[in-house]
Write a protein that holds these residues in place. Structure first.
Motif, mmCIF file in Angstrom:
data_model
loop_
_atom_site.group_PDB
_atom_site.id
_atom_site.type_symbol
_atom_site.label_atom_id
_atom_site.label_comp_id
_atom_site.label_asym_id
_atom_site.label_seq_id
_atom_site.Cartn_x
_atom_site.Cartn_y
_atom_site.Cartn_z
ATOM 1 N N LYS A 230 -32.371 -60.211 -64.545
ATOM 2 C CA LYS A 230 -33.708 -60.297 -65.145
ATOM 3 C C LYS A 230 -34.227 -61.741 -65.068
ATOM 4 O O LYS A 230 -34.463 -62.408 -66.088
ATOM 5 C CB LYS A 230 -33.690 -59.795 -66.575
ATOM 6 N N PRO A 231 -34.426 -62.231 -63.836
ATOM 7 C CA PRO A 231 -34.770 -63.645 -63.643
ATOM 8 C C PRO A 231 -36.165 -64.005 -64.121
ATOM 9 O O PRO A 231 -37.089 -63.197 -64.065
ATOM 10 C CB PRO A 231 -34.658 -63.811 -62.121
ATOM 11 N N ARG B 9 -22.751 -71.704 -66.008
ATOM 12 C CA ARG B 9 -24.176 -71.798 -65.639
ATOM 13 C C ARG B 9 -24.500 -71.323 -64.232
ATOM 14 O O ARG B 9 -25.669 -71.231 -63.879
ATOM 15 C CB ARG B 9 -24.710 -73.233 -65.798
ATOM 16 N N VAL B 10 -23.510 -71.057 -63.413
ATOM 17 C CA VAL B 10 -23.796 -70.588 -62.055
ATOM 18 C C VAL B 10 -22.998 -69.307 -61.804
ATOM 19 O O VAL B 10 -21.808 -69.235 -62.094
ATOM 20 C CB VAL B 10 -23.518 -71.686 -60.996
ATOM 21 N N PHE B 11 -23.721 -68.308 -61.271
ATOM 22 C CA PHE B 11 -23.159 -66.971 -61.108
ATOM 23 C C PHE B 11 -23.547 -66.436 -59.735
ATOM 24 O O PHE B 11 -24.684 -66.639 -59.282
ATOM 25 C CB PHE B 11 -23.694 -66.025 -62.194
ATOM 26 N N TRP C 129 -31.261 -74.434 -66.768
ATOM 27 C CA TRP C 129 -31.336 -73.026 -66.410
ATOM 28 C C TRP C 129 -29.970 -72.465 -66.012
ATOM 29 O O TRP C 129 -29.098 -73.195 -65.545
ATOM 30 C CB TRP C 129 -32.280 -72.816 -65.221
ATOM 31 N N GLU C 130 -29.839 -71.160 -66.154
ATOM 32 C CA GLU C 130 -28.760 -70.458 -65.473
ATOM 33 C C GLU C 130 -29.155 -70.273 -64.010
ATOM 34 O O GLU C 130 -30.315 -69.953 -63.717
ATOM 35 C CB GLU C 130 -28.513 -69.080 -66.103
ATOM 36 N N VAL C 131 -28.214 -70.457 -63.126
ATOM 37 C CA VAL C 131 -28.479 -70.325 -61.693
ATOM 38 C C VAL C 131 -27.700 -69.122 -61.172
ATOM 39 O O VAL C 131 -26.463 -69.117 -61.182
ATOM 40 C CB VAL C 131 -28.077 -71.601 -60.933
ATOM 41 N N HIS C 132 -28.430 -68.113 -60.732
ATOM 42 C CA HIS C 132 -27.834 -66.894 -60.207
ATOM 43 C C HIS C 132 -28.086 -66.845 -58.705
ATOM 44 O O HIS C 132 -29.231 -66.848 -58.254
ATOM 45 C CB HIS C 132 -28.425 -65.667 -60.892
ATOM 46 N N GLY C 133 -27.009 -66.834 -57.950
ATOM 47 C CA GLY C 133 -27.123 -66.824 -56.501
ATOM 48 C C GLY C 133 -26.824 -65.459 -55.929
ATOM 49 O O GLY C 133 -25.820 -64.827 -56.286
ATOM 50 N N MET C 134 -27.693 -64.987 -55.040
ATOM 51 C CA MET C 134 -27.461 -63.711 -54.366
ATOM 52 C C MET C 134 -26.904 -63.977 -52.977
ATOM 53 O O MET C 134 -27.445 -64.800 -52.232
ATOM 54 C CB MET C 134 -28.769 -62.923 -54.265
ATOM 55 N N ALA D 172 -32.755 -68.466 -63.056
ATOM 56 C CA ALA D 172 -33.288 -68.521 -61.692
ATOM 57 C C ALA D 172 -32.397 -67.691 -60.791
ATOM 58 O O ALA D 172 -31.166 -67.773 -60.868
ATOM 59 C CB ALA D 172 -33.333 -69.958 -61.188
ATOM 60 N N LEU D 173 -33.027 -66.896 -59.930
ATOM 61 C CA LEU D 173 -32.301 -66.132 -58.913
ATOM 62 C C LEU D 173 -32.624 -66.729 -57.555
ATOM 63 O O LEU D 173 -33.800 -66.824 -57.169
ATOM 64 C CB LEU D 173 -32.713 -64.660 -58.951
#
Length: 337
Positions: free
Chosen positions: A77-78, A55-57, A28-33, A5-6
């Protein structure tokens, strides 16, 4: 394979709570912008996990920079995208209308264009706002999805554009883009430029002896329906996981309605200094025009997903006040606003 997830705007109130929800309720992996200069207060509790790659990036990008968006989407590539980033303060938009329109409308377009080219199969949530409805006549209450837009600020106009851009990408390209008009939602980590949060902050500062026992206010007569941010992020999760339909749009909100004045009275009543606190109109807090009847009809979304709010108005306001008491008590310096 692990889903990704983004979250754009991960450092905001909603983004940070959504990250918490996904970490607790999914694998899920959690990708924060976020922007390189974004304050990290709301995600401070996640930083150890970010540092450990647990798990969080976090990824640095800006809605006004296409190349940075391209890099983030190409890297992550969310599978799911929650587009929450925005210039989100209605009052600020009167002073910075061009920045607001550029960030919220063109920024959303830049992001969706990158997603269309890189991950067209992603399920995407575009967050508009109930402010798109603006000044609604009483005859249209409660506000359903097809009530005419009558935006009452540059912010609201920008969210009309955000709403329409999101729906366009769903309709034109078959992308699974869904748009939400979330009505007033609040709770811990709410920015102090919003009415209920500045009131709670001022009460906490009064209790700590930092300011005189006078709460500065703007328009107290607007009607709002209140929801908790933790209910909001659960709704957003259900939006993208429960039969997502490309191009759909939904009103989401709470069930308890009252005026800003009633909300303020409730917060003051929670203070041991309630008998000493007075209220004073501050002209600087008044908008040139206000959206004064924000009461939603959420039937469409609730029927589609089965979502219903779980947090009471009393719980939400109590947690918001405790959040500010905690920050003031910990010695965090605050602007008196």
């Amino acid at each position: 394979m692990t889903m990704k997830a983004l979250i754009t705007g991960v450092t905001g109130m909603v983004g940070s709570h959504l990250a918490d929800f996904l970490l607790e309720e999914t694998d899920w992996e959690v990708h924060g912008m976020c922007r390189w200069r974004s304050p990290l207060d709301n995600v401070e509790h996640l930083l150890d996990r970010v540092n450990a790659g647990d798990r969080v990036f976090f990824h640095y990008a800006d809605l006004n920079d296409y190349c940075s968006l391209d890099t983030v989407v190409d890297t992550v590539k969310p599978d799911y995208v929650f587009h929450l980033a925005a210039q989100s303060y209605p009052k600020t938009s009167f002073d910075s209308p061009i920045e607001t329109l550029n960030t919220n409308i063109l920024g959303t377009t830049r992001l969706l264009e990158v997603l269309r080219r890189k991950v067209p199969e992603a399920v995407i949530h575009v967050c508009a706002s109930s402010e798109v409805f603006g000044r609604v006549s009483a005859e249209f209450l409660p506000i359903h999805e097809h009530v005419p837009f009558h935006p009452a600020s540059p912010y609201a106009i920008s969210k009309v554009g955000t709403d329409l851009v999101g729906r366009y990408y769903g309709d034109a390209y078959g992308m699974k883009v869904m748009t939400t008009r979330m009505f007033t939602h609040t709770g811990p980590r709410r920015g102090d430029v919003f009415a209920e949060s500045t009131f709670a902050k001022q009460i906490a500062m009064i209790e700590a002896g930092l300011i005189p026992p006078v709460i500065k206010v703007g328009n107290l007569d607007s009607m709002r329906t209140w929801a908790d941010v933790r209910d909001a992020v659960r709704a957003y999760y259900m939006l993208v996981t429960v039969k997502p339909v490309a191009g759909e749009f939904y009103n989401i909100g709470g069930t308890f309605s009252c005026t800003i004045r009633d909300m303020l009275d409730h917060l003051i009543a929670r203070s041991p200094m309630k008998d000493q606190i007075s209220v004073e109109i501050d002209p600087e807090r008044l908008r040139p025009i206000d959206a004064d009847l924000q009461v939603p009809d959420t039937t469409k979304f609730c029927k589609h997903t089965g979502w219903a709010p779980q947090y009471s108005f009393e719980r939400t306001m109590g947690d918001l006040l405790e959040y500010w008491r905690g920050r003031i008590g910990a010695g965090h310096k605050q602007l008196s606003r």
